[in-house]
Design a protein around this motif. Structure first.
Motif, PDB file in Angstrom:
ATOM      1  N   ALA A   8      43.506  38.154  41.870  1.00  0.00           N
ATOM      2  CA  ALA A   8      42.946  39.114  40.915  1.00  0.00           C
ATOM      3  C   ALA A   8      41.907  39.909  41.686  1.00  0.00           C
ATOM      4  O   ALA A   8      40.976  39.304  42.242  1.00  0.00           O
ATOM      5  CB  ALA A   8      42.299  38.379  39.752  1.00  0.00           C
ATOM      6  N   ASP A   9      42.081  41.209  41.748  1.00  0.00           N
ATOM      7  CA  ASP A   9      41.209  42.055  42.577  1.00  0.00           C
ATOM      8  C   ASP A   9      41.080  41.465  43.984  1.00  0.00           C
ATOM      9  O   ASP A   9      40.001  41.457  44.578  1.00  0.00           O
ATOM     10  CB  ASP A   9      39.810  42.188  41.942  1.00  0.00           C
ATOM     11  CG  ASP A   9      39.818  43.183  40.781  1.00  0.00           C
ATOM     12  OD1 ASP A   9      40.836  43.876  40.592  1.00  0.00           O
ATOM     13  OD2 ASP A   9      38.802  43.257  40.070  1.00  0.00           O
ATOM     14  N   GLY A  10      42.175  40.928  44.481  1.00  0.00           N
ATOM     15  CA  GLY A  10      42.210  40.406  45.855  1.00  0.00           C
ATOM     16  C   GLY A  10      41.694  38.985  46.006  1.00  0.00           C
ATOM     17  O   GLY A  10      41.827  38.391  47.069  1.00  0.00           O
ATOM     18  N   GLU A  11      41.157  38.424  44.925  1.00  0.00           N
ATOM     19  CA  GLU A  11      40.599  37.066  45.028  1.00  0.00           C
ATOM     20  C   GLU A  11      41.658  36.036  44.624  1.00  0.00           C
ATOM     21  O   GLU A  11      42.308  36.195  43.585  1.00  0.00           O
ATOM     22  CB  GLU A  11      39.396  36.965  44.085  1.00  0.00           C
ATOM     23  CG  GLU A  11      38.683  35.657  44.180  1.00  0.00           C
ATOM     24  CD  GLU A  11      37.709  35.436  43.014  1.00  0.00           C
ATOM     25  OE1 GLU A  11      36.915  34.521  43.101  1.00  0.00           O
ATOM     26  OE2 GLU A  11      37.793  36.181  42.017  1.00  0.00           O
ATOM     27  N   PRO A  12      41.837  34.969  45.414  1.00  0.00           N
ATOM     28  CA  PRO A  12      42.854  33.980  45.035  1.00  0.00           C
ATOM     29  C   PRO A  12      42.487  33.257  43.738  1.00  0.00           C
ATOM     30  O   PRO A  12      41.342  32.853  43.554  1.00  0.00           O
ATOM     31  CB  PRO A  12      42.864  32.990  46.211  1.00  0.00           C
ATOM     32  CG  PRO A  12      41.667  33.264  47.017  1.00  0.00           C
ATOM     33  CD  PRO A  12      41.154  34.631  46.662  1.00  0.00           C
ATOM     34  N   MET A  13      43.451  33.151  42.840  1.00  0.00           N
ATOM     35  CA  MET A  13      43.205  32.519  41.545  1.00  0.00           C
ATOM     36  C   MET A  13      44.098  31.288  41.325  1.00  0.00           C
ATOM     37  O   MET A  13      43.666  30.334  40.691  1.00  0.00           O
ATOM     38  CB  MET A  13      43.513  33.497  40.401  1.00  0.00           C
ATOM     39  CG  MET A  13      42.734  34.777  40.459  1.00  0.00           C
ATOM     40  SD  MET A  13      40.972  34.498  40.415  1.00  0.00           S
ATOM     41  CE  MET A  13      40.697  34.458  38.682  1.00  0.00           C
ATOM     42  N   ALA A  14      45.341  31.377  41.796  1.00  0.00           N
ATOM     43  CA  ALA A  14      46.276  30.291  41.491  1.00  0.00           C
ATOM     44  C   ALA A  14      47.397  30.258  42.517  1.00  0.00           C
ATOM     45  O   ALA A  14      47.729  31.284  43.124  1.00  0.00           O
ATOM     46  CB  ALA A  14      46.878  30.509  40.098  1.00  0.00           C
TER      47      ALA A  14
END
Ligand code: GLP
Length: 243
Positions: A137-143
């Motif tokens: 999400a917006d380049g940030e790892p989430m899952a």
């Protein structure tokens, strides 16, 4: 700003926790802003260092604050509420104003073992595509998502470009699959070494383990086994009144 009430039965550390939470919620302490130092908080509220530390420790454990060694303590971003609807990651992120992304980790087609054969109601040995992606999400790892889909319903799926595309969109446009029911299990877990690395988490961090089964016309078409960051997601649900 709130004050500590020394006559209140509410423990002082808890009162400070509430005051800090109010400051965060009113955005007087915005995301990524440093909170005042322990010394300042002690002076401002007339509290001992131990009480201040207890309040801050609580907020760190709750994921409302984060510490950067040698720098200080900062306001964390609010957690994302885990969707309890049958939506795709892409749809969910867009609805929150975040840019969804996917990085391909692996794609393979394996013969269904007894467990998968039962879930998909196919003979054991039937091919199942396994698509592993890191969702951002917006380049940030989430899952980390591992989607299993029987070959019979989506034969050429692994040839579809999926990094940065929605799997559900591809399933709908290429294979006519529109999910009409779903079920989901969510459990607490600890990230294994590989997932921790992918998710940018310290080894042994808490995660949420999701299993989603998505159905079309009563048949399970997707089993997704996913690891979500517990520091970024929370569960929220309305409670029904028992009748
Ligand atoms: C959610 C679900 C997964 C599903 C994915 C599809 O994350 N938990 O089961 O595979 O959405 O997302 P997208 O269509 O963005 O690839």
């Amino acid at each position: 700003m709130g004050k500590i009430d020394p006559t209140s039965p509410v423990p002082k550390y808890f009162q400070l926790r509430e005051i800090l939470l109010d400051l965060i919620e009113d955005a007087e302490l915005p995301v990524d802003a440093p909170i005042p130092s322990e010394r300042e908080l002690c002076q401002r509220f007339g509290l001992s260092r131990m009480t201040v530390r207890q309040a801050v420790d609580h907020l760190v454990t709750e994921g409302r604050l984060y510490r950067v060694p040698g720098k200080g303590t900062f306001v964390a971003r609010p957690k994302i509420e885990m969707p309890l609807r049958l939506v795709s990651f892409t749809e969910d992120m867009r609805a929150r104003g975040l840019e969804p992304g996917a990085r391909d980790l692996d794609r393979r087609t394996t013969p269904a073992n007894a467990h998968l054969a039962r879930i998909f109601d196919v003979p054991p040995g039937t091919g199942v595509h396994v698509i592993e992606r890191l969702r951002t999400a917006d380049g940030e790892p989430m899952a980390v998502e591992r989607s299993h889909i029987p070959v019979t319903v989506a034969p050429g799926l692994p040839d579809s470009p999926l990094s940065d595309a929605s799997l559900y969109d591809v399933l709908e446009t290429r294979f006519g699959i529109i999910f009409d029911a779903g079920e989901q299990t969510i459990e607490a877990g600890i990230a294994d070494v590989a997932d921790a690395r992918l998710l940018d988490l310290a080894r042994g961090s808490a995660v949420l383990l999701l299993q989603r089964r998505s159905f079309m016309n009563g048949t399970c078409v997707e089993l997704a086994v996913s690891t979500y960051r517990a520091d970024r997601y929370q569960l929220h649900s309305a409670l029904e009144i028992p009748r």
